[in-house]
Design a protein around this motif. Structure first.
Motif, PDB file in Angstrom:
ATOM      1  N   TYR A  44     -28.491  19.242 -79.291  1.00 43.10           N
ATOM      2  CA  TYR A  44     -27.364  19.943 -79.961  1.00 43.10           C
ATOM      3  C   TYR A  44     -27.559  20.580 -81.064  1.00 43.10           C
ATOM      4  CZ  TYR A  44     -25.803  15.628 -77.955  1.00 43.10           C
ATOM      5  OH  TYR A  44     -25.283  14.930 -76.403  1.00 43.10           O
ATOM      6  N   THR A  45     -26.871  21.460 -81.476  1.00 40.89           N
ATOM      7  CA  THR A  45     -26.909  22.586 -82.449  1.00 40.89           C
ATOM      8  C   THR A  45     -27.447  22.070 -83.903  1.00 40.89           C
ATOM      9  OG1 THR A  45     -24.644  23.051 -82.576  1.00 40.89           O
ATOM     10  CG2 THR A  45     -26.546  24.111 -81.629  1.00 40.89           C
ATOM     11  N   ASP A  46     -27.094  20.314 -83.967  1.00 41.37           N
ATOM     12  CA  ASP A  46     -27.017  19.895 -85.248  1.00 41.37           C
ATOM     13  C   ASP A  46     -27.483  18.743 -85.139  1.00 41.37           C
ATOM     14  OD1 ASP A  46     -24.020  19.031 -85.120  1.00 41.37           O
ATOM     15  OD2 ASP A  46     -23.757  21.113 -85.548  1.00 41.37           O
ATOM     16  N   GLU A  47     -26.904  17.898 -85.975  1.00 37.41           N
ATOM     17  CA  GLU A  47     -27.259  16.402 -86.202  1.00 37.41           C
ATOM     18  C   GLU A  47     -26.203  15.714 -85.746  1.00 37.41           C
ATOM     19  OE1 GLU A  47     -29.628  14.507 -89.876  1.00 37.41           O
ATOM     20  OE2 GLU A  47     -31.386  16.000 -87.788  1.00 37.41           O
ATOM     21  N   ARG A  48     -24.687  16.043 -85.718  1.00 37.29           N
ATOM     22  CA  ARG A  48     -23.582  15.048 -85.509  1.00 37.29           C
ATOM     23  C   ARG A  48     -23.337  14.243 -84.853  1.00 37.29           C
ATOM     24  NH1 ARG A  48     -19.372  20.293 -85.022  1.00 37.29           N
ATOM     25  NH2 ARG A  48     -21.282  20.798 -83.697  1.00 37.29           N
ATOM     26  N   PHE A  49     -24.344  14.406 -83.490  1.00 38.41           N
ATOM     27  CA  PHE A  49     -24.642  13.585 -82.832  1.00 38.41           C
ATOM     28  C   PHE A  49     -25.329  12.564 -82.990  1.00 38.41           C
ATOM     29  CE2 PHE A  49     -22.690  17.174 -80.186  1.00 38.41           C
ATOM     30  CZ  PHE A  49     -20.859  16.389 -79.742  1.00 38.41           C
ATOM     31  N   LEU A  50     -26.038  12.423 -83.379  1.00 37.92           N
ATOM     32  CA  LEU A  50     -27.054  11.920 -84.137  1.00 37.92           C
ATOM     33  C   LEU A  50     -26.919  10.988 -85.041  1.00 37.92           C
ATOM     34  CD1 LEU A  50     -29.576  10.433 -83.949  1.00 37.92           C
ATOM     35  CD2 LEU A  50     -30.500  12.285 -85.605  1.00 37.92           C
ATOM     36  N   ASN A  51     -26.290  11.427 -85.830  1.00 37.03           N
ATOM     37  CA  ASN A  51     -25.494  10.176 -86.878  1.00 37.03           C
ATOM     38  C   ASN A  51     -24.126  10.088 -86.897  1.00 37.03           C
ATOM     39  OD1 ASN A  51     -27.241  11.677 -89.520  1.00 37.03           O
ATOM     40  ND2 ASN A  51     -25.873  13.701 -89.619  1.00 37.03           N
ATOM     41  N   ALA A  52     -23.044  10.728 -85.158  1.00 37.16           N
ATOM     42  CA  ALA A  52     -22.288   9.832 -85.195  1.00 37.16           C
ATOM     43  C   ALA A  52     -22.614   8.551 -84.766  1.00 37.16           C
ATOM     44  CB  ALA A  52     -21.511   9.864 -83.983  1.00 37.16           C
ATOM     45  N   ALA A  53     -23.765   8.450 -83.310  1.00 41.41           N
ATOM     46  CA  ALA A  53     -24.881   7.469 -83.072  1.00 41.41           C
ATOM     47  C   ALA A  53     -25.365   6.869 -84.197  1.00 41.41           C
ATOM     48  CB  ALA A  53     -25.572   8.155 -81.851  1.00 41.41           C
ATOM     49  N   ARG A  54     -25.716   6.681 -84.837  1.00 40.57           N
ATOM     50  CA  ARG A  54     -25.827   5.386 -86.107  1.00 40.57           C
ATOM     51  C   ARG A  54     -25.112   5.261 -87.121  1.00 40.57           C
ATOM     52  NH1 ARG A  54     -30.333  10.153 -88.978  1.00 40.57           N
ATOM     53  NH2 ARG A  54     -31.911  10.013 -87.265  1.00 40.57           N
ATOM     54  N   ALA A  55     -23.922   5.960 -86.495  1.00 40.99           N
ATOM     55  CA  ALA A  55     -22.458   4.681 -87.410  1.00 40.99           C
ATOM     56  C   ALA A  55     -22.264   3.737 -86.382  1.00 40.99           C
ATOM     57  CB  ALA A  55     -21.444   6.235 -87.847  1.00 40.99           C
ATOM     58  N   VAL A  56     -21.931   4.447 -85.417  1.00 42.16           N
ATOM     59  CA  VAL A  56     -21.107   3.006 -84.646  1.00 42.16           C
ATOM     60  C   VAL A  56     -22.105   2.217 -84.195  1.00 42.16           C
ATOM     61  CG1 VAL A  56     -21.016   3.247 -82.125  1.00 42.16           C
ATOM     62  CG2 VAL A  56     -20.512   5.074 -83.346  1.00 42.16           C
TER      63      VAL A  56
END
Length: 216
Positions: A194-206
């Protein structure tokens, strides 16, 4: 002295024959008599050295895991990894029996199969630790879970080797397939998908929400 050397040679011959047959035919399908015939010894001599088929299986596990342990830790060092890959790609037949054995051990639904995968995870964790200490691998949030993911990916590729090869237009999982997937594998480990941390942050939130809900 001479007797001890002969015993060691005989037990090694039996063990290596078992690794070959277990990997080719599976653990449940391979008998003591099959192994004795392949090693050119009597079934009684197999029992003499290993007590039982389970005891022989454990000896095979120790042998294959011992080889794998050394290779796994070396993966954290660039020069050692390059040498190891070159050796494998130049002489894949030398690793055929051990590779087939590992495949069977992973799909074997038994206590020994479970222990084998657990050992592979621990070895992968050691590799990560060596890489972190050596500066080739970044600090990880959860090294143990990361080791599980990496071991699962590697073993999944091995177990699904026929399908992987077929999907890439090859007849069998071998050097051609490994050459094809080698660069994409290293590319994924070296550069973020991924080009940024949006998917990582989404996983952390869930996951944080899930953890809180289970605590209630």
């Amino acid at each position: 002295m001479r007797s001890d050397i002969e015993d060691f040679t005989t037990s090694s011959k039996i063990r290596d024959a078992a690794i070959e047959l277990f990997g080719r035919n599976g653990f449940a399908q391979t008998t003591i008599r099959d192994i004795a015939s392949a090693a050119n010894v009597s079934p009684g001599l197999v029992i003499h050295h290993f007590a039982s088929k389970a005891g022989l299986r454990e000896a095979c596990d120790r042998r294959v895991l011992g080889i794998s342990s050394q290779l796994t830790v070396e993966k954290a060092d660039v020069d050692a990894l390059q040498k190891m890959m070159g050796e494998y790609l130049s002489h894949p037949e030398k690793y055929r029996a051990e590779t087939a054995y590992i495949r069977q051990a992973i799909i074997d639904e038994s206590a020994l199969g479970d222990a084998f995968f657990g050992a592979l995870v621990s070895m992968t964790e050691d590799m990560l630790d060596a890489g972190i200490k050596g500066g080739s691998i970044r600090e990880l949030e959860d090294p143990r879970a990361t080791a599980v993911v990496l071991a699962s990916n590697s073993m999944g590729m091995l177990v699904l080797g026929r399908h992987v090869a077929r999907s890439l237009g090859h007849d069998a999982y071998g050097v051609d397939t490994i050459n094809r997937i080698g660069i994409p594998t290293m590319d994924l480990y070296t550069h973020p998908l991924y080009t940024d941390e949006r998917f990582l942050n989404a996983a952390r939130a869930v996951i944080a929400i899930s953890d809180k809900s289970r605590e209630r």
